[in-house]
Design an enzyme around this catalytic site. Structure first.
Site, PDB file in Angstrom:
ATOM      1  N   HIS A  34      -8.771   4.699  -1.622  1.00 39.93           N
ATOM      2  CA  HIS A  34      -7.430   4.095  -1.559  1.00 39.93           C
ATOM      3  C   HIS A  34      -7.127   3.248  -2.797  1.00 39.93           C
ATOM      4  O   HIS A  34      -7.154   2.026  -2.750  1.00 39.93           O
ATOM      5  CB  HIS A  34      -7.338   3.251  -0.284  1.00 39.93           C
ATOM      6  CG  HIS A  34      -5.998   2.609  -0.066  1.00 39.93           C
ATOM      7  ND1 HIS A  34      -4.804   3.159  -0.494  1.00 39.93           N
ATOM      8  CD2 HIS A  34      -5.664   1.443   0.549  1.00 39.93           C
ATOM      9  CE1 HIS A  34      -3.804   2.357  -0.154  1.00 39.93           C
ATOM     10  NE2 HIS A  34      -4.298   1.307   0.476  1.00 39.93           N
ATOM     11  N   SER A  76     -11.157   2.141   4.843  1.00 46.39           N
ATOM     12  CA  SER A  76     -10.946   3.065   3.740  1.00 46.39           C
ATOM     13  C   SER A  76     -11.733   2.618   2.521  1.00 46.39           C
ATOM     14  O   SER A  76     -12.124   1.465   2.402  1.00 46.39           O
ATOM     15  CB  SER A  76      -9.459   3.153   3.403  1.00 46.39           C
ATOM     16  OG  SER A  76      -8.935   1.864   3.185  1.00 46.39           O
ATOM     17  N   LYS A  83      -9.674   7.019   4.026  1.00 51.77           N
ATOM     18  CA  LYS A  83     -11.061   6.804   4.466  1.00 51.77           C
ATOM     19  C   LYS A  83     -12.071   7.406   3.481  1.00 51.77           C
ATOM     20  O   LYS A  83     -12.954   6.713   2.991  1.00 51.77           O
ATOM     21  CB  LYS A  83     -11.198   7.401   5.872  1.00 51.77           C
ATOM     22  CG  LYS A  83     -12.568   7.507   6.466  1.00 51.77           C
ATOM     23  CD  LYS A  83     -13.047   6.168   7.002  1.00 51.77           C
ATOM     24  CE  LYS A  83     -13.753   5.372   5.940  1.00 51.77           C
ATOM     25  NZ  LYS A  83     -15.171   5.304   6.069  1.00 51.77           N
ATOM     26  N   CYS A  92       0.818  -1.217   0.000  1.00 49.92           N
ATOM     27  CA  CYS A  92       0.000   0.000   0.000  1.00 49.92           C
ATOM     28  C   CYS A  92       0.849   1.264   0.000  1.00 49.92           C
ATOM     29  O   CYS A  92       0.328   2.373  -0.127  1.00 49.92           O
ATOM     30  CB  CYS A  92      -0.973  -0.014   1.176  1.00 49.92           C
ATOM     31  SG  CYS A  92      -2.210  -1.320   1.002  1.00 49.92           S
TER      32      CYS A  92
END
Lengths: 401, 471
Positions: free
Chosen positions: A339, A210, A335, A86
């Protein structure tokens, strides 16, 4: 202890672009990469021809530099595809910065993009590797929910108190995202709705997670001494740190699931490079990796914004609100902004770019910049508690004295 | 003469109340309970659990040279299921592992073969009994396993000596199942009873006569078989006093088929005194009789975990819908997530000691324990300075946990925990046989061998933690 020399004030970001994040049924990865790259070069006042080398971050949406060179029509130049879970987008930034600092190129692009919503599944699509089948196979929210009972127990919070803190974090990020036209979720959400959302894992509901999104973002990086050729307000890179931990927390009973040691190490390194000694007082804003609400809570302590065991109080006191002393995720964060894995690190930098340069829309403009703070932090995390990679950057609008 | 030197039985945790069947279907069901293998168990995994109990107090696999595994419900065909049990027990590669599969009678056959073996031999009997919803096989069946270690000349004292055997074999159509079918068929039961009873009488009388004994010498008569009516009638025909006839446990765990003679025998061994005569009569495609005489050693060397304790620790109240879904009769909507993938055969083969025998590594320099095993120590930095760390029988404590509604599992939700092992080592793993609402940080757990999932036609065996319910 990390010993990196750092590249403080050696390179600068002089242009950025970022697509709208969300369920982009209308756009392919190619479309989004083209849009982000186009906006970034326009923002730097150059054409694509001026960019000498490219670093592309994407976790699962494509392989090799061809994922970028083909849609952009790039001739005879290097495109390096990077991946670090990520934190992939930040890894693109970091490598492009080092290439320019090394003197290999004068102008580089860092770009990240991800197409997640074409998979048709809920949550993040897993990256499959053939293995012996002995992994625990917990979902990402389940892994991060492991922080909750540990934090509660260590600092004496009951389940309801912790839920209130987590709910407030989600509420804040949705509040911020509602003021961001590029965000995936553009509505404020009441605390009642957040607290009662269907359970995903542990005490995390849907609203503690998210947004799974499509999107892309890009940055143009040049030598610091050239920066003013492109813009009056470049963003100087002060510190870059990346730590891949030995997965010690997954093996060592000493690890207690109330911190990310990898984050602590990368923060120490980046702050030292940037000359930051009191982050709570010096940082104007931070974009942090709020993949799940307890992650943001723990990060406030790991990044030195709150004392150990105090972040939950600071959250409730509004310290990290848009109007607070140290706004965190003013753009809505993972969030509310969403993402798209490979784009996220660059999206974080995009908000620092807007806020430090005074280009955020009035309804989202933080006050700490006007009050004299000049540094922003972006923090990007990959993996899960106990075994993760952590990226930290410190950027600012003025060279250090 | 040789005999049993160690034994153990495994009764799975879950119980289905037979009344729940009638409550859902409107008819059928009955009284009492049956033991139910969980969604993550099969005959191989239950066999491992039984054998672990049997071998619990014997170090290093007790020099086992042969393993016979019998089941009428094999997890694999063509492939030897005993090989997975062999690996999970950490037996020597030089020890043989053979299946005796397909028919319920294989159970007593394996037992017999073990008793006659000239080398230390483990016999594992295991079964999962499946019947169509509302039928008598579903109601009367049960799931479980038993294991026996036979030896004669080793250092380990004999607990029960084999003192007589006799058999009758007969070919007739009473109970059968075609390959690929989920459930068995049975002929009208009065026919089977007519065939079975003379076979039982003849075999039983032969065995006693060869041993120079009479029916009144029998202290414990165990009668099991595939034909409930014949089993009930046969006990009376033997001439053994009624008070010596052992409760066959079918009212609480059901008839566990291939495993059943072993399970009931284990229950008798759990409480029998020294010098007592146990007669085992098994009705399945004939009649098989084994006579055993207990020894003084039994009293001090009983199984590490008794059948009665496992029955007492069972959890009643399994919903009939859950039971049906576990047995494949009520498929449930999977989560909107990718289908699970099977393990890679080469990767699983390379990590056999980890995956099957739960062996990690321990740093010789700093004693840090790694699960799975590592070559480089993250704590002290040495490389290739590790010793194997077998942890299957080490208990642990829950450091933190979560209920995962998103992850794929055949029986949602998945319960995950971080387990810290006594003496070092930490693992993030699944919990099983657990009520998520009762789980707490600090709970004590032990490891259990399970079938995590079946994907791409491969059974993925690995270990899970479960709450420790026995001392």
């Amino acid at each position: 202890m990390i010993m990196s020399r750092g590249i403080c004030d050696r390179v600068a970001i002089v242009g950025m672009g970022c697509t709208r994040f969300g369920e982009r049924w209308d756009q392919s990865l190619d479309d989004m990469l083209v849009d982000a790259a186009k906006e970034a070069v326009a923002s730097a006042g150059v054409t694509l021809d001026a960019v000498e080398a490219f670093w592309l971050g994407t976790q699962i949406s494509g392989i090799s530099g061809l994922t970028l060179s083909r849609p952009l029509g790039i001739h005879d130049r290097p495109v390096t595809r990077v991946e670090n879970m990520c934190a992939t987008g930040s890894e693109a930034i970091r490598n492009a910065c080092y290439a320019v600092a090394a003197g290999a190129y004068d102008v580089a692009m860092a770009i990240g993009g991800e197409k997640l919503k074409d998979s048709g599944i809920a949550g993040l699509p897993p990256a499959f590797v053939s293995d012996d089948g002995t992994g625990p196979d917990l979902s990402a929210p389940a892994n991060f929910s492991l922080l909750c009972p540990a934090y509660s127990e260590k600092y004496g919070l009951d389940g309801a108190q912790l839920k209130e803190v987590l709910t407030r974090l989600a509420w804040k990020n949705h509040y911020n995202g509602a003021r961001n036209e590029r965000a995936q979720f553009r509505r404020e959400v009441s605390k009642e709705v957040i607290a009662r959302s269907p359970r995903v894992a542990g005490n995390l509901g849907i609203f503690d997670c998210s947004g799974v999104a499509d999107g892309a973002a890009a940055a143009i990086i040049v030598r610091a001494e050239d920066a003013h050729r492109y813009t009056d307000r470049p963003l100087y890179v002060k510190g870059l740190s990346f730590v891949a931990g030995p997965a010690a927390g997954s093996a060592d009973p000493e690890y207690d699931f109330t911190s990310f040691p990898e984050v602590v190490a990368s923060a120490r390194d980046a702050y030292e490079q940037a000359g930051v000694t009191d982050p709570r007082a010096e940082i104007a804003m931070a974009e942090v990796h709020d993949c799940f609400t307890p992650t943001e809570l723990v990060l406030m302590e790991d990044l030195g914004f709150s004392e150990r065991g105090r972040a939950w109080k600071d959250v409730l006191d509004g310290v990290f609100d848009l109007e607070g002393e140290l706004p965190v995720n003013p753009d809505g964060g993972l969030k509310a902004f969403g993402h798209p894995v490979g784009a996220t690190g660059l999206r974080m930098m995009f908000e620092a770019w807007l806020q430090l340069r005074g280009e955020a829309p009035p309804e989202r403009t933080i006050k700490s910049v006007a009050s004299g703070r000049k540094l922003a932090v972006t923090h990007n995390l990959g993996g899960v508690p106990g075994q993760c990679v952590s990226f930290l950057s410190v950027v600012g609008v003025e060279p250090n004295a | 003469m040789g005999g049993i030197v160690a034994y153990g039985a495994y009764v799975p945790y879950h119980r289905l109340e037979r009344s729940a069947i009638g409550a859902t279907l409107g008819s059928g069901g009955g009284q009492g309970t049956r033991a139910v293998a969980s969604y993550d168990e099969d005959t191989t995994s239950m066999g491992v659990e039984a054998a672990r109990i049997a071998l619990a107090d014997l170090s290093g696999g007790a020099g086992v040279e042969r393993l016979y595994f019998a089941t009428a419900s094999p997890a694999y065909l063509d492939k030897t299921n005993a090989a997975a049990i062999h690996a999970a027990l950490g037996l020597s590669p030089e020890a043989a592992a053979f299946d005796m599969g397909g028919a319920v009678r294989s159970g007593v056959g394996a037992f017999w073969a073990g008793a006659e073996a000239r080398v230390p031999t483990v016999v594992v009997l295991s079964d999962i009994r499946v019947g169509l919803p509302g039928g008598s096989d579903e109601r009367d069946g049960g799931d479980g396993a038993a294991a026996f270690l036979f030896d004669g000349d080793g250092d380990v004292p004999v607990l029960a000596e084999v003192v007589g055997e006799a058999v009758r074999s007969a070919e007739f159509i009473d109970r059968w199942r075609l390959p690929g079918d989920a459930v068995s068929r049975v002929w009208e039961e009065r026919f089977g009873e007519t065939v079975y009873l003379p076979l039982a009488r003849g075999a039983f009388a032969d065995a006693l006569e060869r041993a120079g004994l009479g029916p009144k010498d029998v202290d414990h008569l165990v009668v099991t078989g595939v034909h409930p009516r014949a089993v009930r009638s046969a006990a009376a025909l033997t001439g053994v006093p009624a008070e010596a006839v052992v409760d066959d446990l079918t009212s609480v765990i059901g008839n566990t088929g291939t495993a059943h003679p072993g399970l009931v025998l284990a229950d008798v061994l759990d409480r029998a005194g020294a010098g007592e005569l146990i007669a085992l009569l098994v009705l399945a495609d004939g009649a098989s009789v084994v006579l055993l005489r207990t020894t003084e050693a039994l009293v001090s060397r009983r199984a590490a975990r008794s059948v009665a304790d496992q029955i007492a620790a069972g959890r009643p109240g399994l919903s009939y819908a859950t039971f049906l879904s576990w047995r494949g009769f009520l498929p449930r909507q999977p989560p909107r997530r990718p289908d699970p993938r099977g393990p890679s055969a080469p990767a699983a083969y390379r990590s056999l000691h980890w995956k099957l025998a739960f062996t990690g590594s321990r740093c010789r320099t700093c004693a840090m324990v790694y699960l799975p095993p590592r070559r480089a120590c993250a704590s002290c930095g040495t490389i290739d300075e590790m010793d194997p760390a077998p942890l299957a029988d080490v208990t642990g404590t829950v450091a933190t946990f979560t209920i995962d509604e998103l992850a794929y599992t055949p029986s949602p939700p998945l319960v995950g925990a971080v387990v810290d092992f006594d003496g070092g080592g930490r693992l993030r793993c699944q919990l099983t046989d657990v009520d998520p609402d009762e789980l707490r940080v600090g709970d004590r757990v032990e490891m259990t061998f399970r079938r995590i999932v079946t994907a791409e036609g491969i059974h993925n065996y690995f270990w899970k933690a479960r709450p420790r319910r026995h001392a």
